[in-house]
Design a protein around this motif. Sequence first.
Motif, PDB file in Angstrom:
ATOM      1  N   SER A  70     -70.284  69.025  59.515  1.00 30.64           N
ATOM      2  CA  SER A  70     -70.874  67.682  59.556  1.00 30.64           C
ATOM      3  C   SER A  70     -70.100  66.767  60.484  1.00 30.64           C
ATOM      4  O   SER A  70     -70.676  66.080  61.324  1.00 30.64           O
ATOM      5  N   GLU A  71     -68.782  66.745  60.319  1.00 33.71           N
ATOM      6  CA  GLU A  71     -67.939  65.863  61.139  1.00 33.71           C
ATOM      7  C   GLU A  71     -68.046  66.210  62.617  1.00 33.71           C
ATOM      8  O   GLU A  71     -68.127  65.322  63.469  1.00 33.71           O
TER       9      GLU A  71
ATOM     10  N   ALA B 215     -69.356  63.885  65.683  1.00 34.25           N
ATOM     11  CA  ALA B 215     -68.407  63.532  66.733  1.00 34.25           C
ATOM     12  C   ALA B 215     -68.712  64.190  68.082  1.00 34.25           C
ATOM     13  O   ALA B 215     -68.504  63.580  69.128  1.00 34.25           O
ATOM     14  N   ALA B 216     -69.199  65.433  68.053  1.00 33.78           N
ATOM     15  CA  ALA B 216     -69.314  66.195  69.299  1.00 33.78           C
ATOM     16  C   ALA B 216     -70.693  66.785  69.536  1.00 33.78           C
ATOM     17  O   ALA B 216     -70.896  67.459  70.545  1.00 33.78           O
ATOM     18  N   GLY B 217     -71.625  66.588  68.612  1.00 31.91           N
ATOM     19  CA  GLY B 217     -72.955  67.167  68.771  1.00 31.91           C
ATOM     20  C   GLY B 217     -72.970  68.647  68.458  1.00 31.91           C
ATOM     21  O   GLY B 217     -71.932  69.258  68.175  1.00 31.91           O
ATOM     22  N   SER B 218     -74.141  69.226  68.545  1.00 36.99           N
ATOM     23  CA  SER B 218     -74.317  70.630  68.181  1.00 36.99           C
ATOM     24  C   SER B 218     -73.518  71.559  69.092  1.00 36.99           C
ATOM     25  O   SER B 218     -72.953  72.555  68.638  1.00 36.99           O
ATOM     26  N   ARG B 219     -73.448  71.222  70.367  1.00 35.91           N
ATOM     27  CA  ARG B 219     -72.689  72.081  71.299  1.00 35.91           C
ATOM     28  C   ARG B 219     -71.202  72.084  70.983  1.00 35.91           C
ATOM     29  O   ARG B 219     -70.525  73.079  71.181  1.00 35.91           O
ATOM     30  N   GLY B 220     -70.696  70.957  70.509  1.00 37.03           N
ATOM     31  CA  GLY B 220     -69.278  70.880  70.170  1.00 37.03           C
ATOM     32  C   GLY B 220     -68.947  71.465  68.809  1.00 37.03           C
ATOM     33  O   GLY B 220     -67.790  71.743  68.517  1.00 37.03           O
ATOM     34  N   ALA B 221     -69.976  71.655  67.991  1.00 41.34           N
ATOM     35  CA  ALA B 221     -69.771  72.184  66.641  1.00 41.34           C
ATOM     36  C   ALA B 221     -69.897  73.706  66.667  1.00 41.34           C
ATOM     37  O   ALA B 221     -70.745  74.295  66.002  1.00 41.34           O
ATOM     38  N   THR B 222     -69.033  74.336  67.446  1.00 41.91           N
ATOM     39  CA  THR B 222     -69.042  75.795  67.539  1.00 41.91           C
ATOM     40  C   THR B 222     -68.421  76.391  66.279  1.00 41.91           C
ATOM     41  O   THR B 222     -67.731  75.698  65.522  1.00 41.91           O
TER      42      THR B 222
ATOM     43  N   LEU C 190     -67.039  83.267  58.803  1.00 45.61           N
ATOM     44  CA  LEU C 190     -68.123  84.258  58.875  1.00 45.61           C
ATOM     45  C   LEU C 190     -68.395  84.908  57.524  1.00 45.61           C
ATOM     46  O   LEU C 190     -69.506  85.388  57.277  1.00 45.61           O
ATOM     47  N   TYR C 191     -67.414  84.925  56.649  1.00 44.94           N
ATOM     48  CA  TYR C 191     -67.636  85.425  55.293  1.00 44.94           C
ATOM     49  C   TYR C 191     -68.655  84.539  54.570  1.00 44.94           C
ATOM     50  O   TYR C 191     -69.528  85.032  53.850  1.00 44.94           O
ATOM     51  N   HIS C 192     -68.531  83.229  54.747  1.00 44.03           N
ATOM     52  CA  HIS C 192     -69.429  82.280  54.081  1.00 44.03           C
ATOM     53  C   HIS C 192     -70.715  82.041  54.861  1.00 44.03           C
ATOM     54  O   HIS C 192     -71.780  81.864  54.257  1.00 44.03           O
ATOM     55  N   PHE C 193     -70.605  82.011  56.174  1.00 43.46           N
ATOM     56  CA  PHE C 193     -71.749  81.725  57.039  1.00 43.46           C
ATOM     57  C   PHE C 193     -71.683  82.681  58.225  1.00 43.46           C
ATOM     58  O   PHE C 193     -70.889  82.480  59.142  1.00 43.46           O
ATOM     59  N   GLY C 194     -72.512  83.706  58.192  1.00 43.01           N
ATOM     60  CA  GLY C 194     -72.447  84.761  59.203  1.00 43.01           C
ATOM     61  C   GLY C 194     -72.837  84.339  60.598  1.00 43.01           C
ATOM     62  O   GLY C 194     -72.466  84.998  61.571  1.00 43.01           O
ATOM     63  N   THR C 195     -73.567  83.252  60.722  1.00 44.07           N
ATOM     64  CA  THR C 195     -74.016  82.768  62.029  1.00 44.07           C
ATOM     65  C   THR C 195     -74.052  81.236  62.000  1.00 44.07           C
ATOM     66  O   THR C 195     -73.968  80.627  60.922  1.00 44.07           O
ATOM     67  N   LYS C 196     -74.213  80.667  63.172  1.00 42.10           N
ATOM     68  CA  LYS C 196     -74.352  79.213  63.226  1.00 42.10           C
ATOM     69  C   LYS C 196     -75.645  78.793  62.519  1.00 42.10           C
ATOM     70  O   LYS C 196     -75.687  77.759  61.854  1.00 42.10           O
TER      71      LYS C 196
ATOM     72  N   ALA D  42     -75.299  63.907  60.146  1.00 37.33           N
ATOM     73  CA  ALA D  42     -75.177  65.235  60.748  1.00 37.33           C
ATOM     74  C   ALA D  42     -76.545  65.898  60.880  1.00 37.33           C
ATOM     75  O   ALA D  42     -76.863  66.490  61.925  1.00 37.33           O
ATOM     76  N   VAL D  43     -77.362  65.780  59.848  1.00 35.69           N
ATOM     77  CA  VAL D  43     -78.710  66.358  59.891  1.00 35.69           C
ATOM     78  C   VAL D  43     -79.540  65.664  60.971  1.00 35.69           C
ATOM     79  O   VAL D  43     -80.297  66.314  61.705  1.00 35.69           O
ATOM     80  N   LEU D  44     -79.394  64.354  61.094  1.00 34.99           N
ATOM     81  CA  LEU D  44     -80.100  63.634  62.159  1.00 34.99           C
ATOM     82  C   LEU D  44     -79.680  64.134  63.535  1.00 34.99           C
ATOM     83  O   LEU D  44     -80.516  64.262  64.433  1.00 34.99           O
ATOM     84  N   HIS D  45     -78.405  64.411  63.722  1.00 38.51           N
ATOM     85  CA  HIS D  45     -77.941  64.951  65.006  1.00 38.51           C
ATOM     86  C   HIS D  45     -78.629  66.286  65.302  1.00 38.51           C
ATOM     87  O   HIS D  45     -79.035  66.526  66.445  1.00 38.51           O
ATOM     88  N   LEU D  46     -78.741  67.121  64.285  1.00 40.94           N
ATOM     89  CA  LEU D  46     -79.438  68.394  64.482  1.00 40.94           C
ATOM     90  C   LEU D  46     -80.913  68.165  64.827  1.00 40.94           C
ATOM     91  O   LEU D  46     -81.451  68.812  65.728  1.00 40.94           O
ATOM     92  N   ALA D  47     -81.550  67.245  64.117  1.00 47.91           N
ATOM     93  CA  ALA D  47     -82.964  66.944  64.378  1.00 47.91           C
ATOM     94  C   ALA D  47     -83.145  66.386  65.784  1.00 47.91           C
ATOM     95  O   ALA D  47     -84.074  66.783  66.507  1.00 47.91           O
TER      96      ALA D  47
END
Length: 185
Positions: A16-17, A21-28, A44-50, A101-106
């Motif tokens: 979320s942070e 702060a950096a947008g989707s591209r920065g949230a690698t 990756l144990y908790h979330f296998g992909t972005k 954060a959700v708005l940034h994704l949208a």
Amino acid sequence: MTSPPSTRDRLLDAFSELLVAAGSRGATLDAVAASAGVSKGGLLYHFGTKDALVDGLLERFRRMAGEDARDMRTAPAGATEYYLRTSVIQQGDPLSRTAVAVLHLAQGGDPRAADAFTAATEEWRTAIEEEVGDRVLSRVVQLVGDGLWAGSSIGVAPDDLDDVVAGVAAVLAAARAPRHAGPPA
């Protein structure tokens, strides 16, 4: 004493942070793992992909928004006042942080995020409508709250929130008052 957040929650917080702060591209995945203090393998144990990380964030947002709508419906001052007062973002507010954060994704074109945000805003509007009894008036209340939220999200907190809440109540009362047809002809 509260327990520390789970690794999963720390990862979602970091995601979320970084989105804000950096947008989707920065949230690698690497940046999320580093920000959360977790190895990439731990992420990756908790979330296998972005995409799985996005899904986790959207699931969190839906849950939080649903709880908020429930709280609106049971608020002693009513759904309208609750919505207006909680539209002013408080520092560290988890729902606001997640919503931004959700708005940034949208805004980045993720239709899942747009759908989740649309569903949440409709749920909030419905809670207001249940109180005010009118779809258009509930939308007006929501637009005032959205303005409060947008302003406070950039650091412009209203110094007259009590007056705004009272003004909205006066508008609602006037809109619900019986209308007279005018003097007889």
